[in-house]
Design a protein around this motif. Sequence first.
Motif: not given
Length: 201
Positions: A33-36, A77-88
């Motif tokens: 995920y972090s590499r993506c 999935c990596a970008i989705q996780f970024l938006y939902t869990h980090v950027l809220q």
Amino acid sequence: MNIIEQARFNLLVQSYLNELTLQGKSDKTIDCYSRCIRQTATFFDTCPDDLTVEALKTYFLYLVENKSWSHVKITRCAIQFLYTHVLQRPWQWVDIVKPPKVQALQDVLSLSEVAAIINTTRQLRYQVYYLTTYSLGLRLSETLNLTIADIDRHLMQVHLRYTKNKKTVSFLFHKQPCWHYVIIGKHTVIPVCCFLGEATT
């Protein structure tokens, strides 16, 4: 990416890694995920915390044309996780890219094919590894992590501590164990249990 953008991106990545860890993701998932996310930032040459729908469509079109569908799905999935869990932020762009649904049939080896693999393996330790993996129906990594303490031959039970989902699983086996001694290194000798089935007779 200028110095300010790079500094902002570094903070974003650290927050991203923290959230992945808090959500119980495996080391492999965290690395993927972090590499993506880093690849996304490199593509746009900016911190990917405020990308538009059109920008994401452009990026995923590039991925579809140049990468595998597996890579596309992981990136989404990596970008989705970024938006939902980090950027809220609510993830509303799921329909940007839809990988085709392909149900590939797994290769199933016959008993004779399994026997051929085992019989052509020269080193005993590898024979035991193949025997244990096939007899118990384990993943390769699960067999590698299996220890003698995980096998109760009196109760005919195997205890898996390191499964793919990080869950502890116990199950019964029905084959009589055959004990082998496998040399690990130069001086250490440990017993390894394998379960002989019809494929090895």
